[in-house]
Design an enzyme around this catalytic site. Structure first.
Site, PDB file in Angstrom:
ATOM      1  N   PRO A 100      -4.238   0.224  18.615  1.00 24.81           N
ATOM      2  CA  PRO A 100      -4.007  -0.316  17.266  1.00 24.81           C
ATOM      3  C   PRO A 100      -4.114   0.723  16.147  1.00 24.81           C
ATOM      4  O   PRO A 100      -3.766   0.451  15.006  1.00 24.81           O
ATOM      5  CB  PRO A 100      -5.095  -1.383  17.113  1.00 24.81           C
ATOM      6  CG  PRO A 100      -6.145  -0.992  18.085  1.00 24.81           C
ATOM      7  CD  PRO A 100      -5.443  -0.333  19.230  1.00 24.81           C
ATOM      8  N   LYS A 131       1.074  -0.357  15.004  1.00 24.27           N
ATOM      9  CA  LYS A 131       2.475  -0.427  15.427  1.00 24.27           C
ATOM     10  C   LYS A 131       2.814  -1.653  16.271  1.00 24.27           C
ATOM     11  O   LYS A 131       3.989  -1.945  16.482  1.00 24.27           O
ATOM     12  CB  LYS A 131       2.832   0.834  16.230  1.00 24.27           C
ATOM     13  CG  LYS A 131       2.801   2.106  15.410  1.00 24.27           C
ATOM     14  CD  LYS A 131       3.786   2.052  14.263  1.00 24.27           C
ATOM     15  CE  LYS A 131       3.607   3.215  13.301  1.00 24.27           C
ATOM     16  NZ  LYS A 131       4.309   2.970  12.035  1.00 24.27           N
ATOM     17  N   TYR A 144       3.939   6.548   9.871  1.00 22.57           N
ATOM     18  CA  TYR A 144       3.095   5.410   9.518  1.00 22.57           C
ATOM     19  C   TYR A 144       3.908   4.295   8.866  1.00 22.57           C
ATOM     20  O   TYR A 144       3.732   3.119   9.179  1.00 22.57           O
ATOM     21  CB  TYR A 144       1.982   5.864   8.557  1.00 22.57           C
ATOM     22  CG  TYR A 144       0.850   4.863   8.398  1.00 22.57           C
ATOM     23  CD1 TYR A 144       0.812   3.990   7.308  1.00 22.57           C
ATOM     24  CD2 TYR A 144      -0.167   4.791   9.345  1.00 22.57           C
ATOM     25  CE1 TYR A 144      -0.225   3.073   7.169  1.00 22.57           C
ATOM     26  CE2 TYR A 144      -1.212   3.875   9.211  1.00 22.57           C
ATOM     27  CZ  TYR A 144      -1.237   3.019   8.116  1.00 22.57           C
ATOM     28  OH  TYR A 144      -2.256   2.108   7.988  1.00 22.57           O
ATOM     29  N   HIS A 162       0.841  -1.201   0.000  1.00 21.50           N
ATOM     30  CA  HIS A 162       0.000   0.000   0.000  1.00 21.50           C
ATOM     31  C   HIS A 162       0.873   1.248   0.000  1.00 21.50           C
ATOM     32  O   HIS A 162       1.818   1.328   0.778  1.00 21.50           O
ATOM     33  CB  HIS A 162      -0.932   0.005   1.222  1.00 21.50           C
ATOM     34  CG  HIS A 162      -2.179  -0.785   1.019  1.00 21.50           C
ATOM     35  ND1 HIS A 162      -3.361  -0.483   1.631  1.00 21.50           N
ATOM     36  CD2 HIS A 162      -2.436  -1.878   0.256  1.00 21.50           C
ATOM     37  CE1 HIS A 162      -4.298  -1.326   1.244  1.00 21.50           C
ATOM     38  NE2 HIS A 162      -3.757  -2.198   0.416  1.00 21.50           N
ATOM     39  N   TYR A 221      -9.313   5.677   7.781  1.00 17.68           N
ATOM     40  CA  TYR A 221      -9.491   5.950   9.217  1.00 17.68           C
ATOM     41  C   TYR A 221     -10.493   7.095   9.306  1.00 17.68           C
ATOM     42  O   TYR A 221     -10.246   8.180   8.773  1.00 17.68           O
ATOM     43  CB  TYR A 221      -8.170   6.380   9.857  1.00 17.68           C
ATOM     44  CG  TYR A 221      -7.085   5.335   9.862  1.00 17.68           C
ATOM     45  CD1 TYR A 221      -6.308   5.071   8.735  1.00 17.68           C
ATOM     46  CD2 TYR A 221      -6.825   4.594  11.009  1.00 17.68           C
ATOM     47  CE1 TYR A 221      -5.311   4.113   8.741  1.00 17.68           C
ATOM     48  CE2 TYR A 221      -5.817   3.622  11.031  1.00 17.68           C
ATOM     49  CZ  TYR A 221      -5.072   3.404   9.890  1.00 17.68           C
ATOM     50  OH  TYR A 221      -4.079   2.442   9.913  1.00 17.68           O
TER      51      TYR A 221
HETATM   52  C1  PHB Z   1      -6.118  -4.308  10.566  1.00 15.63           C
HETATM   53  O1  PHB Z   1      -6.200  -4.536   9.336  1.00 15.63           O
HETATM   54  O2  PHB Z   1      -6.446  -5.133  11.442  1.00 15.63           O
HETATM   55  C2  PHB Z   1      -5.609  -2.939  11.007  1.00 15.63           C
HETATM   56  C3  PHB Z   1      -5.070  -2.082  10.059  1.00 15.63           C
HETATM   57  C4  PHB Z   1      -4.595  -0.837  10.450  1.00 15.63           C
HETATM   58  C5  PHB Z   1      -4.672  -0.470  11.780  1.00 15.63           C
HETATM   59  C6  PHB Z   1      -5.210  -1.334  12.744  1.00 15.63           C
HETATM   60  C7  PHB Z   1      -5.686  -2.578  12.351  1.00 15.63           C
HETATM   61  O3  PHB Z   1      -4.219   0.761  12.154  1.00 15.63           O
END
Ligand code: PHB
Ligand code: APR
Length: 390
Positions: free
Chosen positions: A293, A297, A385, A72, A201
């Protein structure tokens, strides 16, 4: 049994460390209290920083990740109908993240253990640490009705947040730093195509939502829920309805609904334990730190810990040098705290905090306005990130 490094925990940290040591001919044994299937049954996050990708490739275990993983180059921050694209590749000179489930990382590490002479003892009960303040520490554990002992030069505590390693360090030595968030994440895994080709997000008046994925045919979504929320209050339909609202009209309209393969609620916390070394005991991964989460990280900090720790152990066993082990805690914590800050910052920006009131919301709106208009602000997010350098 005698070995060089006894590792507690067969999660990503313990398995990566074990493989990295065995690759250098250093003795390592992993003891895990659960079965392999139980460990693989845990649903975890799925965004790999380059440090994790590099470890798998360095171990020659990156083939399935290269075939099945999704590179990505960006992600979105959504605020109501506003979509802010963070072009991480353009902003960081080409860095990317790899979308590949932690479960798959763990599976790749587990499957390779036997052929690479990495002994993993599953269903090892009552693991106990002994004489960690000496140069002859050992572990004991129960299995098949017998007590077993592993003598080692070092013990690596890769036993996660609830394991015994951190608790073996005297209270007079350890210090904890913690922030518990006033909400949790309700997650759903479903065999439906993702609603967007990059992660979203979202900060919505109803609360945070995240649109993620495991593949082009398997999606992972989350919504912020109150700490006391009960999973039985959330039918699949109710969750799909809420995701359609929180992700905004454009992405929300593209959601494909399907039955939940897994649905669970997890609390969010920021947690750091210092130091990450006590005499012959070294902590790595969730045993030493937890991040919300939001910044993806958790696994990647486990990777950077074991990258530092494996180098330190190799230097000790191959060159009799102690500078790596002597500076491990300080080196690892420097990166841990930067990831803790980023994870806390993105969590604070994208979630609704019940007690922050209108002023707190205005702070979020003004920060998102600034990010939308500033390459410098977007670059700061992008480089955190993708993962700061080791
Ligand atoms: C996930 O795909 O479980 C996931 C992806 C990004 C995040 C947290 C969880 O920041
Ligand atoms: N004895 C033996 N093993 C134990 C014990 C014990 N007393 N306590 C815990 N364990 C095992 C757990 O069963 C688990 O398999 O230690 C392992 C720790 O693995 P993780 O919790 O996955 O932690 P870590 O390897 O540091 O990986 C961090 O995993 O939990 C996610 O979000 C976290 O992505 C992050 C990553």
């Amino acid at each position: 049994m005698k070995t060089d490094v006894a590792i507690i925990g067969a999660g990503p940290a313990g398995l990566m460390l074990g493989h990295l040591l065995r690759q250098q001919g250093i003795g390592a044994v992993v003891v895990e209290r659960q079965s392999a299937d139980y460990v693989l049954g845990r649903i975890r996050a799925g965004v790999l920083e380059q440090v994790t990708v590099d470890i798998l490739n360095e171990l020659g275990l990156g083939n399935r990740m290269k075939q099945e993983g999704l590179p990505h180059e960006g992600f979105f921050l959504a605020d109501g109908e506003r979509l802010i694209h963070i072009d991480i590749a353009e902003l960081t000179g080409g860095s990317k993240v790899m979308v590949y489930g932690q479960t798959e990382v763990t599976r790749d590490l587990m499957d390779a253990a036997k052929d690479r002479d990495l002994e993993v003892v599953y269903e090892a009960k009552d693991v106990a640490l002994h004489e960690i303040d000496t140069e002859r520490p050992y572990l004991t554990y129960q299995k098949d009705g017998q007590e077993h002992r592993i003598d080692a030069r070092f013990i690596a505590g890769c036993d996660g947040f609830h394991g015994p390693s951190r608790k073996a360090i005297p209270d007079s030595v350890g210090k904890t730093f913690e922030r518990v968030y006033p909400f949790g994440w309700l997650g759903i895994l479903s065999d439906v195509p993702p609603c967007n080709d990059e992660l979203i997000y979202a900060n919505h008046s109803n609360g945070f939502a995240l649109a993620s994925m495991r593949s082009q045919t398997r999606s992972r979504y989350y919504i912020q829920v109150p700490l006391d929320e009960k999973i039985e209050n959330w039918s699949d339909d109710r969750l799909w309805d809420e995701l359609s609202i929180r992700l905004g009209p454009e992405a929300g309209s593209r959601i494909t609904r399907g039955p939940a393969l897994e649905k669970s609620i997890a609390p969010l916390r920021s947690f750091v334990f210092e130091p990450m070394r006590y005499k012959s005991l070294f902590l790595a991964g969730d045993a030493a730190h937890i991040v919300p989460p939001t910044g993806a990280k958790g696994l990647n900090l486990a990777s950077s810990d074991v990258a530092y720790l494996s180098r330190a152990f190799v230097s000790f066993f191959q060159d009799s040098k102690t500078d790596g082990i002597d500076t491990y805690s300080q080196t690892a914590l420097a990166r841990v705290w930067k990831s803790e800050r980023f994870s806390w910052s993105l969590t604070s920006l994208m979630h609704r905090f019940p007690d922050d009131g209108e002023f707190g919301r205005r702070m979020q709106v003004s920060e998102l306005d600034y990010i939308a208009s500033s390459r410098a602000a977007q670059t700061a997010i992008a480089e955190n990130y993708v993962g700061l350098p080791l």
